[in-house]
Structures are given as structure tokens and as C-alpha cells.
Scaffold this active site. Structure first.
Site, PDB file in Angstrom:
ATOM      1  N   GLU A 264     -14.333   3.734   4.666  1.00  9.41           N
ATOM      2  CA  GLU A 264     -13.853   4.277   6.021  1.00  9.41           C
ATOM      3  C   GLU A 264     -12.534   4.974   5.610  1.00  9.41           C
ATOM      4  O   GLU A 264     -11.716   4.539   5.083  1.00  9.41           O
ATOM      5  CB  GLU A 264     -13.473   3.144   6.889  1.00  9.41           C
ATOM      6  CG  GLU A 264     -13.464   3.483   8.275  1.00  9.41           C
ATOM      7  CD  GLU A 264     -11.982   3.091   8.923  1.00  9.41           C
ATOM      8  OE1 GLU A 264     -11.538   4.463   9.079  1.00  9.41           O
ATOM      9  OE2 GLU A 264     -11.782   2.281   9.130  1.00  9.41           O
ATOM     10  N   CYS A 301      -6.291   5.333  11.805  1.00  5.47           N
ATOM     11  CA  CYS A 301      -7.626   6.305  11.741  1.00  5.47           C
ATOM     12  C   CYS A 301      -8.154   6.762  12.795  1.00  5.47           C
ATOM     13  O   CYS A 301      -8.869   7.769  12.792  1.00  5.47           O
ATOM     14  CB  CYS A 301      -8.689   5.519  11.030  1.00  5.47           C
ATOM     15  SG  CYS A 301      -9.144   3.806  11.581  1.00  5.47           S
TER      16      CYS A 301
HETATM   17  P1  NAP Z   1      -5.454   5.679  -0.800  1.00  2.00           P
HETATM   18  O1  NAP Z   1      -4.655   6.444  -1.861  1.00  2.00           O
HETATM   19  O2  NAP Z   1      -6.920   5.892  -0.642  1.00  2.00           O
HETATM   20  O3  NAP Z   1      -5.608   4.134  -1.644  1.00  2.00           O
HETATM   21  C1  NAP Z   1      -6.222   2.826  -0.892  1.00  2.00           C
HETATM   22  C2  NAP Z   1      -6.508   1.904  -2.184  1.00  2.00           C
HETATM   23  O4  NAP Z   1      -7.609   2.520  -2.869  1.00  2.00           O
HETATM   24  C3  NAP Z   1      -5.393   1.667  -2.985  1.00  2.00           C
HETATM   25  O5  NAP Z   1      -5.698  -0.105  -3.401  1.00  2.00           O
HETATM   26  C4  NAP Z   1      -5.754   2.375  -4.361  1.00  2.00           C
HETATM   27  O6  NAP Z   1      -5.124   1.690  -5.408  1.00  2.00           O
HETATM   28  C5  NAP Z   1      -7.281   2.486  -4.426  1.00  2.00           C
HETATM   29  N1  NAP Z   1      -7.365   3.819  -4.788  1.00  2.00           N
HETATM   30  C6  NAP Z   1      -7.287   5.173  -4.478  1.00  2.00           C
HETATM   31  N2  NAP Z   1      -7.794   6.012  -5.224  1.00  2.00           N
HETATM   32  C7  NAP Z   1      -8.485   5.496  -6.257  1.00  2.00           C
HETATM   33  C8  NAP Z   1      -9.205   5.819  -7.401  1.00  2.00           C
HETATM   34  N3  NAP Z   1      -9.445   7.224  -7.472  1.00  2.00           N
HETATM   35  N4  NAP Z   1      -9.535   4.850  -8.133  1.00  2.00           N
HETATM   36  C9  NAP Z   1      -9.290   3.338  -8.004  1.00  2.00           C
HETATM   37  N5  NAP Z   1      -8.778   3.256  -7.010  1.00  2.00           N
HETATM   38  C10 NAP Z   1      -8.207   4.019  -6.122  1.00  2.00           C
HETATM   39  O7  NAP Z   1      -4.702   5.308   0.373  1.00  2.00           O
HETATM   40  P2  NAP Z   1      -3.267   4.653   1.034  1.00  2.00           P
HETATM   41  O8  NAP Z   1      -2.581   4.260  -0.408  1.00  2.00           O
HETATM   42  O9  NAP Z   1      -3.478   3.855   1.895  1.00  2.00           O
HETATM   43  O10 NAP Z   1      -2.642   5.981   1.615  1.00  2.00           O
HETATM   44  C11 NAP Z   1      -2.639   7.072   1.248  1.00  2.00           C
HETATM   45  C12 NAP Z   1      -3.152   8.323   2.211  1.00  2.00           C
HETATM   46  O11 NAP Z   1      -4.277   7.988   2.881  1.00  2.00           O
HETATM   47  C13 NAP Z   1      -2.133   8.569   3.462  1.00  2.00           C
HETATM   48  O12 NAP Z   1      -1.141   8.944   3.320  1.00  2.00           O
HETATM   49  C14 NAP Z   1      -3.322   8.750   4.453  1.00  2.00           C
HETATM   50  O13 NAP Z   1      -3.483  10.038   4.182  1.00  2.00           O
HETATM   51  C15 NAP Z   1      -4.766   8.138   3.943  1.00  2.00           C
HETATM   52  N6  NAP Z   1      -5.262   6.904   4.594  1.00  2.00           N
HETATM   53  C16 NAP Z   1      -6.099   7.150   5.615  1.00  2.00           C
HETATM   54  C17 NAP Z   1      -6.351   6.225   6.574  1.00  2.00           C
HETATM   55  C18 NAP Z   1      -7.271   6.273   7.627  1.00  2.00           C
HETATM   56  O14 NAP Z   1      -7.676   5.160   8.093  1.00  2.00           O
HETATM   57  N7  NAP Z   1      -7.713   7.483   7.846  1.00  2.00           N
HETATM   58  C19 NAP Z   1      -5.898   4.757   6.373  1.00  2.00           C
HETATM   59  C20 NAP Z   1      -5.220   4.812   5.012  1.00  2.00           C
HETATM   60  C21 NAP Z   1      -4.479   5.762   4.350  1.00  2.00           C
HETATM   61  P3  NAP Z   1      -3.648   2.111  -6.262  1.00  2.00           P
HETATM   62  O15 NAP Z   1      -2.872   1.262  -5.140  1.00  2.00           O
HETATM   63  O16 NAP Z   1      -3.996   1.432  -7.412  1.00  2.00           O
HETATM   64  O17 NAP Z   1      -3.520   3.431  -6.029  1.00  2.00           O
END
Ligand code: NAP
Length: 527
Positions: A264, A301
Site C-alpha cells: 500500500e 495515506c
Molecule cells: P519507506 O522508505 O518506503 O520504508 C518503509 C519500510 O520499507 C522500511 O522498513 C524500509 O527499510 C523498507 N524499505 C524501503 N525501501 C526498501 C528497499 N529498497 N529495500 C528493502 N527495504 C526497503 O517509507 P517510510 O520510511 O515510512 O517513509 C519514507 C517516505 O515514504 C515518507 O516521507 C512518505 O513520503 C512515504 N510514505 C507514504 C505513506 C503512505 O501511506 N502513502 C506511508 C509512509 C510513508 P529501512 O528502514 O531499512 O530503510
């Protein structure tokens, strides 16, 4: 007590030397506990234990698994203030939100417990034999749904309880009969460990096999990548960024045995406000939307990131009023300095595009990790030609588009990527003219809302929280509500199987007394 260790099945473990600390964004300081990231060996142990546990867990009755889920809810409640304090210190979110989210998490666990207390949820179908059928006799075929096997759940940064360690993905996977390995979110590892301890206690108290649940810490992608690539993992649940979800989806698709990833991801949740609604109740709408845009510091989201209007003499005042009310709401703390950094960067990117006008932006001095709310506006023509403006800005921001007419409004809806929600604000007298707009929205979103706000996702069986890509990676499923269980099962058929060897849900005498589809008719009768 928070130890900073991983749960590999029922045991705490910290074999690695790489560690991280969580961050208190309100105080702008690191929290004290050091979290030891799982080594390759620990990841392997957790998955192998889950694989082993699956052999037993998949055959444990629904009533026993329900006991387990209810026990998790009880143990989470027993964590009491310790959990609330950890939550607030790792997220900057207020105590009220922590308590509300805990309530939602408990409610989800209990609703899955109720669902699985009978096997009706497995959608059991029976087509009885017809030995007289010509030219070939018809066999007896009976279908049920069975669990996939070990599921990896990525905890979400913005819902440390309801979409994390014991959140909707974990609750639905455990309910289905699949063991779960959680990749804890590095921004709230302490909260994750506390909830994991509650799950482990519940598993021990209700006699679940060791390995039914593990909690793995990691930051920097290594651990998440190793989990998704592990050959004994059978599915993945994810909530987060489009880039993260997509990377994991590609990783899973490229395995020797590809597995499903239910991600999601991003959404800007278009809101269509008709000229009639603006003329009749601009004040009411701008108040409701100022609250919706800033709710949870915009870190939802379902945040209304895109508002579509049809330009007329009322539009300018409407936009100004919305911007004024939104920026008048006291700024709130964001989850983490990196989330704030990304918010400012993405907001600046959208607002600096040709034709975009910043209507109001909070300019007063604020604390380091607090979010300055902004509302900007642009013409429909400029919006249509520039996909940069279609990107999610995760935080308190909304872009209002002034469409020149309904045809352009529909063209814009058609140009959007897949979304979780679409909202229409209209007067009753306009309802009969909404057919084309609704039709266009239905093609782009998972849920349409009439005269409401998209924030606030009700947890119930009829909820669809998903949508065409990139809102989710598979628009056929919902991440919220009891139907979320369907992501972790596969259909399985028995052909000409003796009655006594069939699962109870498929037996002739219907010992569970459940509703089944027998020869095309829903009934709870015996055969
Ligand atoms: P994220 O960067 O997508 O990370 C979420 C989880 O996935 C973390 O545990 C991360 O691990 C892992 N992950 C991300 N990319 C990966 C990859 N290439 N390979 C392996 N594991 C990976 O999201 P976030 O940390 O929650 O927030 C970052 C940004 O995402 C926010 O600023 C926002 O823009 C967006 N976001 C959107 C929503 C929504 O509902 N639309 C919700 C949350 C976040 P690590 O901790 O090891 O990096």
C-alpha cells in the site's frame, strides 16, 4: 523493558554489531536504547522457524487461533503506559493519537478473531458429483482457502501500532494460519519491540508453536532485502513509499519462486468540489478540509493532497479561505527529521512548477521537526501537462486545481495515477449530473466518498483500502477490514475425497453450521 534485541521466535537475540537508535522529533534528540540489527544468520533462523511453525500452525483450529489473537490484544493493553510513552517518544505524535491507535489495533485483532472463530471466511464451495452426467460423469469437487505460509510484514512509519508489528497485515496473516516475521520500522523500533513482546507472550500462553512470530530490526534495506529474498518466505505486506514498495515488489518478482507483495503506497486522494457545493457551503467545507489536510500532520495515506474545482467567481475566495484556515491551525511535529526533510523537498518541488501559486504557507518560526502547512493553487491546463504536480507530498499540503470546465476536470481525473480514495462534494440538486465524474473516479480509485473527507478509514468488512497502482500493488485486495485476510490464502480443491478425510468446513454434515455455496446456492444445510 525495551532491550534493543530481535525476537527470533520466542527468544531475544542480538548477534550483530550494527545498531541504530530511534529519534524523539519533539525534543529533537536521539532516544537512548540501541537496537541491534539482525544478521543474515538471524534472518535465516527466523524464517526457518516460521517455516517449521507453519506445519503445525496451519492446522490449529480457527477457535484456537482466535484465542491467540485475543490474547495479543490483551497483552498489548497490559503494556499500558510503557507502550504509550515509547510511542510518543519515537514519533512526536500526541498521547491521544497513541491511545486511539492502540484501540484500533486491538479492535482489528478482535475482529479477525471473531471472523476466524468459524471457517465460513474460507469461502467454501461444494459441487457434488453427478455420476449420471453424459458423456462423462461429474466428479465431487470441494474448494476451500488455505494459508500461503510465512509472511513478511514491513511496519509502517506513520502507523506505529495499527499498520505495524501487530497491525492489520500481521493480524490478518496470523488469522489466516500464516506465521509472520515483522521487519520493524527503524523509526519506532522500541514500540515495535514492546508489541512484539506482547505477541510472544500471547503465543506462549495459548500454546502456539515457536516461530509463529518473529520481530526483526534493521535499517538501511539489508535486512528487508534478505527477508524478501528468502526462499521460505511466501508473501509480503508493506505500507510506505512508492519507491520502497516497488523495489520490494520487483525483488519478489525476480526470485526463482516469485511471491506476491501486497504493498500500500502513495496516494494524493483527489477531492472534487462542485460549483454548487462552493456556492452553498464554502465555510463548512473549508473548515472540514483545513482539519483534514493538517490531521496527523498530513502523514496519512488518505490525506487530501489534490482538490479539483471548476473555476468561477467563487473559486478565488474559496481557495484563500481554505489556505487561511489550514495555516491557522497550530503546526504539529512530524514523525522524524527525514520525513520533514522529504516533505519540504517535495512541497517545494510541486510549488516551484510553472503556474503554481502558493496561496498561504506558514512562515512563522517553528520548532525544528514541526511542519509548515501550505496550500497552493494551479490552473487545470498547467496541471494536466506537468506530472511533477501529480506526486504525493507526504505532510500538511494540498494543491487546488482550477479546472476550466467539467470536460477538463474529467481529463484530469483520467490523467491521474491510481489512488486510494476519491471524494465528491456536491449539492443534492447536482447528483444527477455526477455520472461522468463518478465513472472516471471509479476507474482510478478504490473508494469514493460523498460529502465527507478521505481521512479516517473505518475498519469493517466492506472497506476497500487499496486501489489501482501505485495506490496498491494489487487493486483486487484491501489492506483494511476483515477482507484483508484474502491476501494470505490460496484456493485449494479436493476432488472425490472421502467425507471423513475432508476438513470440517467441507464435510457433508456441516458440523460447523456455516454458510457454504453448494451447487451454486448459498446454504447452511447438510448434504
Ligand atoms: P519507506 O522508505 O518506503 O520504508 C518503509 C519500510 O520499507 C522500511 O522498513 C524500509 O527499510 C523498507 N524499505 C524501503 N525501501 C526498501 C528497499 N529498497 N529495500 C528493502 N527495504 C526497503 O517509507 P517510510 O520510511 O515510512 O517513509 C519514507 C517516505 O515514504 C515518507 O516521507 C512518505 O513520503 C512515504 N510514505 C507514504 C505513506 C503512505 O501511506 N502513502 C506511508 C509512509 C510513508 P529501512 O528502514 O531499512 O530503510
Amino acid at each position: 523493558m525495551i532491550t534493543g534485541k530481535n525476537y527470533i521466535g520466542n527468544k531475544l537475540s542480538a548477534l550483530g554489531s550494527v545498531s541504530h537508535k530511534t529519534f524523539n522529533p519533539k525534543l529533537n534528540i536521539e532516544n537512548e536504547v540501541e537496537f541491534y540489527e539482525a544478521t543474515t544468520e538471524e534472518v535465516d533462523q527466523a524464517v526457518k522457524l516460521a517455516h517449521q511453525a507453519f506445519k503445525e500452525y496451519r492446522n490449529i483450529s480457527g477457535a484456537k487461533r482466535a484465542e491467540f489473537l485475543n490474547a495479543i490484544a490483551d497483552e498489548i493493553l497490559a503494556l499500558d503506559d510503557q507502550l504509550i510513552q515509547s510511542y510518543t517518544s519515537e514519533t512526536g505524535l500526541p498521547e491521544g493519537r497513541a491511545i486511539g491507535e492502540r484501540g484500533r489495533t486491538i479492535g482489528q485483532l478482535r475482529s479477525f478473531a471473531k471472523l476466524i472463530s468459524t471457517d465460513e471466511w474460507r469461502e467454501n464451495n461444494i459441487d457434488t458429483a453427478d455420476l449420471e452426467r453424459s458423456p462423462v460423469p461429474k466428479p465431487d469437487i470441494r474448494k476451500t482457502n488455505i494459508p500461503l505460509g510465512p509472511v513478511v510484514v514491513f511496519a509502517a512509519s506513520n502507523f506505529p501500532l495499527a499498520y505495524s508489528t501487530a497491525g492489520g497485515d500481521t493480524a490478518s496473516a496470523l488469522a489466516s494460519g500464516s506465521p509472520v516475521i515483522v521487519k520493524s520500522h527503524s523509526m519506532h523500533s522500541g514500540t515495535g519491540e514492546l508489541v512484539a513482546s506482547a505477541i510472544i507472550k500471547a503465543a506462549e500462553k495459548t500454546g502456539m508453536p515457536n516461530g509463529v512470530f518473529s520481530n526483526i530490526t534493521g535499517s538501511g534495506r539489508v535486512v528487508g532485502t534478505a527477508l524478501v529474498k528468502h526462499p521460505k518466505v511466501k508473501a509480503v505486506g508493506f505500507t510506505g513509499s512508492i519507491s520502497g514498495g516497488r523495489a520490494l515488489f520487483d525483488l519478489a518478482a525476480n526470485r526463482e519462486e516469485p511471491i506476491p507483495v501486497f504493498a500500500e503506497m502513495g496516494s494524493i486522494n483527489p477531492v472534487i468540489i462542485t460549483p454548487g457545493a462552493i456556492a452553498q457551503r464554502a465555510d463548512e467545507i473549508t473548515t472540514a478540509y483545513a482539519n483534514s489536510i493538517t490531521m496527523g500532520t498530513g502523514q496519512f495515506c488518505t490525506n487530501p493532497g489534490l482538490i479539483l474545482t471548476i473555476d468561477n467567481e467563487n473559486t478565488s475566495n474559496f481557495i484563500k479561505d481554505l489556505a487561511k484556515k489550514s495555516t491557522a491551525i497550530a503546526p504539529q511535529c512530524m514523525l522524524h527529521p527525514n520525513i520533514k526533510r522529504d516533505f519540504v523537498k517535495n512541497r517545494e518541488n510541486v510549488s516551484s512548477q510553472s503556474g503554481v501559486e502558493v496561496i498561504a504557507s506558514l512562515t512563522q518560526e517553528i520548532e525544528p521537526n514541526y511542519a509548515p502547512t501550505q496550500v497552493s493553487a494551479v490552473s487545470g491546463t498547467d496541471f494536466l501537462i506537468n506530472p511533477e504536480m501529480h506526486q504525493e507530498v507526504f505532510g500538511p499540503f494540498s494543491l487546488v486545481v482550477r479546472c476550466k470546465d467539467e470536460a477538463q476536470l474529467i481529463e484530469i481525473i483520467n490523467s491521474l495515477e491510481g489512488q486510494l480514495t476519491g471524494t465528491i462534494l456536491a449539492e443534492k440538486t447536482e447528483y444527477q449530473d455526477l455520472e461522468d465524474v463518478t465513472d472516471a473516479l471509479q476507474n482510478r480509485v478504490g473508494r469514493v466518498i460523498l460529502n465527507g473527507v478521505p481521512t479516517g478509514v473505518e475498519v469493517c468488512p466492506s472497506m476497500t483500502h487499496g486501489g489501482p497502482y501505485p495506490a496498491s500493488s494489487d487493486s483486487r485486495f484491501s489492506a483494511v477490514g476483515t477482507n484483508a485476510i484474502r491476501r494470505w490464502v490460496r484456493p485449494f480443491s479436493y476432488q472425490d475425497w472421502p467425507n471423513e478425510l475432508l476438513p470440517d468446513a467441507l464435510k457433508n454434515e456441516n458440523p460447523l453450521g456455516i454458510l457454504r455455496l453448494i451447487n451454486g446456492k448459498y446454504t447452511d444445510s447438510k448434504i
